[in-house]
Design a protein around this motif. Structure first.
Motif, PDB file in Angstrom:
ATOM      1  N   VAL A  45      26.359   9.370 -37.708  1.00 27.75           N
ATOM      2  CA  VAL A  45      25.367   9.368 -36.625  1.00 27.75           C
ATOM      3  C   VAL A  45      25.490   8.431 -35.437  1.00 27.75           C
ATOM      4  O   VAL A  45      26.065   7.247 -35.808  1.00 27.75           O
ATOM      5  CB  VAL A  45      23.625   9.042 -37.038  1.00 27.75           C
ATOM      6  CG1 VAL A  45      23.673   7.620 -37.486  1.00 27.75           C
ATOM      7  CG2 VAL A  45      22.776   9.436 -35.981  1.00 27.75           C
ATOM      8  N   GLY A  46      25.622   8.845 -34.163  1.00 28.97           N
ATOM      9  CA  GLY A  46      25.988   8.020 -33.140  1.00 28.97           C
ATOM     10  C   GLY A  46      25.669   8.515 -31.660  1.00 28.97           C
ATOM     11  O   GLY A  46      25.723   9.725 -31.731  1.00 28.97           O
ATOM     12  N   TRP A  47      25.437   7.819 -30.740  1.00 29.49           N
ATOM     13  CA  TRP A  47      25.008   8.387 -29.422  1.00 29.49           C
ATOM     14  C   TRP A  47      25.863   8.637 -28.706  1.00 29.49           C
ATOM     15  O   TRP A  47      27.288   8.072 -28.866  1.00 29.49           O
ATOM     16  CB  TRP A  47      24.096   7.232 -28.838  1.00 29.49           C
ATOM     17  CG  TRP A  47      22.617   7.079 -29.349  1.00 29.49           C
ATOM     18  CD1 TRP A  47      22.342   6.257 -30.285  1.00 29.49           C
ATOM     19  CD2 TRP A  47      21.497   8.046 -29.323  1.00 29.49           C
ATOM     20  NE1 TRP A  47      21.138   6.321 -30.750  1.00 29.49           N
ATOM     21  CE2 TRP A  47      20.457   7.627 -30.018  1.00 29.49           C
ATOM     22  CE3 TRP A  47      21.300   9.359 -28.554  1.00 29.49           C
ATOM     23  CZ2 TRP A  47      19.141   8.125 -30.173  1.00 29.49           C
ATOM     24  CZ3 TRP A  47      19.931  10.022 -28.713  1.00 29.49           C
ATOM     25  CH2 TRP A  47      18.904   9.193 -29.607  1.00 29.49           C
ATOM     26  N   GLN A  48      26.032   9.807 -27.901  1.00 28.41           N
ATOM     27  CA  GLN A  48      27.201   9.939 -26.791  1.00 28.41           C
ATOM     28  C   GLN A  48      27.210   8.815 -25.683  1.00 28.41           C
ATOM     29  O   GLN A  48      26.216   8.623 -25.073  1.00 28.41           O
ATOM     30  CB  GLN A  48      26.906  11.273 -26.267  1.00 28.41           C
ATOM     31  CG  GLN A  48      28.040  11.801 -25.292  1.00 28.41           C
ATOM     32  CD  GLN A  48      27.661  13.203 -24.608  1.00 28.41           C
ATOM     33  OE1 GLN A  48      26.589  13.349 -24.500  1.00 28.41           O
ATOM     34  NE2 GLN A  48      28.625  13.898 -24.267  1.00 28.41           N
ATOM     35  N   ALA A  49      28.168   8.138 -25.727  1.00 27.40           N
ATOM     36  CA  ALA A  49      28.354   6.868 -24.965  1.00 27.40           C
ATOM     37  C   ALA A  49      28.192   7.473 -23.365  1.00 27.40           C
ATOM     38  O   ALA A  49      27.585   6.779 -22.360  1.00 27.40           O
ATOM     39  CB  ALA A  49      29.479   5.829 -25.197  1.00 27.40           C
ATOM     40  N   THR A  50      28.990   8.316 -22.987  1.00 24.96           N
ATOM     41  CA  THR A  50      29.301   8.741 -21.825  1.00 24.96           C
ATOM     42  C   THR A  50      28.863  10.314 -21.402  1.00 24.96           C
ATOM     43  O   THR A  50      28.751  11.026 -22.675  1.00 24.96           O
ATOM     44  CB  THR A  50      30.556   8.576 -20.946  1.00 24.96           C
ATOM     45  OG1 THR A  50      31.594   9.187 -21.845  1.00 24.96           O
ATOM     46  CG2 THR A  50      30.952   7.214 -21.193  1.00 24.96           C
ATOM     47  N   GLU A  51      28.856  10.744 -20.331  1.00 29.61           N
ATOM     48  CA  GLU A  51      28.433  12.064 -20.088  1.00 29.61           C
ATOM     49  C   GLU A  51      29.560  13.090 -20.704  1.00 29.61           C
ATOM     50  O   GLU A  51      29.357  14.061 -21.482  1.00 29.61           O
ATOM     51  CB  GLU A  51      28.360  12.546 -18.608  1.00 29.61           C
ATOM     52  CG  GLU A  51      28.112  14.035 -18.311  1.00 29.61           C
ATOM     53  CD  GLU A  51      27.949  14.404 -17.044  1.00 29.61           C
ATOM     54  OE1 GLU A  51      27.566  15.344 -16.506  1.00 29.61           O
ATOM     55  OE2 GLU A  51      27.838  13.330 -16.093  1.00 29.61           O
ATOM     56  N   VAL A  83      30.365  12.500 -29.577  1.00 26.89           N
ATOM     57  CA  VAL A  83      29.523  11.582 -30.479  1.00 26.89           C
ATOM     58  C   VAL A  83      30.441  11.046 -31.663  1.00 26.89           C
ATOM     59  O   VAL A  83      31.586  11.193 -31.698  1.00 26.89           O
ATOM     60  CB  VAL A  83      28.352  12.444 -31.135  1.00 26.89           C
ATOM     61  CG1 VAL A  83      27.350  13.036 -29.971  1.00 26.89           C
ATOM     62  CG2 VAL A  83      28.960  13.858 -31.742  1.00 26.89           C
TER      63      VAL A  83
END
Length: 421
Positions: free
Chosen positions: A181-187, A191
């Motif tokens: 699990v991990g957030w998208q750092a940039t547009e 992920v």
């Protein structure tokens, strides 16, 4: 006969009659009226046929559910009427088995090989009372399998689950690596990268057989059925229960013993903490906190604790607050319910070393409905006779063989404390 089948047959007859009428070049008035009547009946039967199918489908589902549970229920009822007295007399005198006892033995023999007479584990229940009619015991108490076998078993109180295995080995796959699990750092960024789903197997193997021997005197064999029932049940239950408890926790993994969870903590990967101090709630609180930090337990009340009676004595004798008289034991049971605390001089080694002498303790918790310890039993108890070694006194020697094993699914659900003074 089902209503839908009756309607189908009538529809077939109508089609045959209509086919004969349609084949004629000229029809009389009676034949024309007959054709119209048959056509109306055919259309009406189509509606009745669909209604019959709907009604019968519900009946089939209800009957199917009943059939799925009927065999287990009937087998349980047969075991409730299983007589160990018949087994003892069959081994001693060659008396043929009859009734439910014969049916259960025949069923067990069809599932596995036994040198003697197979006895189902459920038949070892120490029953609270018997209603005897025509010498047939009628048990008044029915409990789950692990409680029915060993109601005061330390393994049962610590959350161990009894697993009945017909043959072969059973493995419990436990996830060791899964979704990321991990957030998208940039547009335009990605992920978290995926990783392979991996599991580790925790096997139960039929490599360990426990033998229990008992001697039935000639007097015992001649006593009434209910008395012999209770005597055999108590002997076998107590012997197997004590040996099982010790093996589950202290089994060496050698000389035929399974590997116990305390003796084999390092092998199973169970966390072990050396206290090296006097018994106190603080030492146990640290392990409960570790459970909650690892998401293995949601609160102290979800933790089970196994200690020696000497540790309880030390906790209850140590006053935490002299003014209020609150002891370390009072602090412990305030957070871990007393019903979750098991004391045993059989499942834990006696205090040694010192002075002061040191003891061990075990903490367990069930996570996501998964038991911390699994105890596997294979088939039934194999009861073998020996009428020769005690022939001079007319006694009968019985040997009961039980194959069992122990394993741990998730080491994070157990923690061991050593060096408790």
């Amino acid at each position: 006969m089902l209503e839908s089948v009756k309607i189908q047959r009538r529809q077939s007859e109508i089609r045959q009659a209509l086919a004969e009428l349609v084949g004629k070049s000229e029809l009389t008035e009676d034949e024309t009226r007959s054709m119209e009547t048959l056509d109306r009946e055919y259309r009406s039967n189509e509606t009745r046929y669909r209604a019959a199918l709907i009604a019968e489908d519900a009946e089939r589902r209800e009957a199917g559910e009943d059939l799925e549970t009927r065999s287990e229920r009937e087998y349980s009822e047969l075991i409730d009427r299983f007589e160990l007295r018949q087994v003892a007399l069959a081994l001693d005198e060659g008396r043929p088995l009859d009734g439910p006892t014969a049916e259960v033995v025949q069923e067990l023999r069809s599932q596995g090989g036994y040198r003697g007479v197979p006895v189902p584990w459920q038949a070892l229940e120490v029953r609270a009372g018997e209603t005897v009619s025509t010498a047939t015991p009628d048990p008044v108490q029915t409990r789950p399998i692990i409680d029915r076998l060993f109601p005061q078993s330390v393994a049962g109180r610590m959350g161990a689950q009894m697993v009945s295995i017909d043959s072969g080995s059973v493995e419990w796959p436990v996830t060791t690596q899964g979704a990321t699990v991990g957030w998208q750092a940039t547009e335009t960024g990605d992920v978290a990268a995926p990783q392979a789903f991996q599991t580790a197997d925790r096997p139960l193997k039929p490599d360990h057989t426990l033998g229990v021997q008992m001697v039935l005197t000639r007097k015992a064999l001649k006593q009434s059925g209910a008395a012999l029932e209770q005597a055999v049940r108590r002997d076998m239950n107590a012997a197997i229960g004590a040996a099982m408890d010790r093996a589950v926790f202290l089994g060496s993994g050698a000389s035929g013993e399974p590997l116990g969870v305390i003796a084999g903590a390092a092998t199973y990967g169970i966390a072990s903490t050396a206290v090296g101090a006097a018994a106190s709630w603080a030492a146990f609180r640290a392990e409960v906190t570790a459970f909650m930090v690892a998401n293995a337990a949601s609160s102290p009340s979800a933790v089970r604790l196994l200690i020696r009676p000497e540790v309880w004595d030390a906790l209850d004798d140590t006053v935490f607050d002299a003014g209020s008289g609150i002891t370390e034991w009072d602090r412990l049971v305030k957070h871990i319910p007393a019903g979750n605390v098991a004391m045993s001089s059989n499942a834990l080694d006696a205090p040694a070393g010192g002075p002061p002498a040191e003891s061990s303790a075990l903490l367990t918790t069930a996570t996501g409905g998964v038991a911390p310890i699994f105890v596997g039993t294979w088939g039934a108890v194999d009861l073998i006779r020996d009428p020769y070694s005690k022939a001079a006194s007319g006694a009968l020697t019985l040997t009961a063989l039980a194959t069992m094993d122990v394993t741990v699914a998730r080491p994070a659900q157990l923690r061991v404390l050593t060096g408790i003074q």
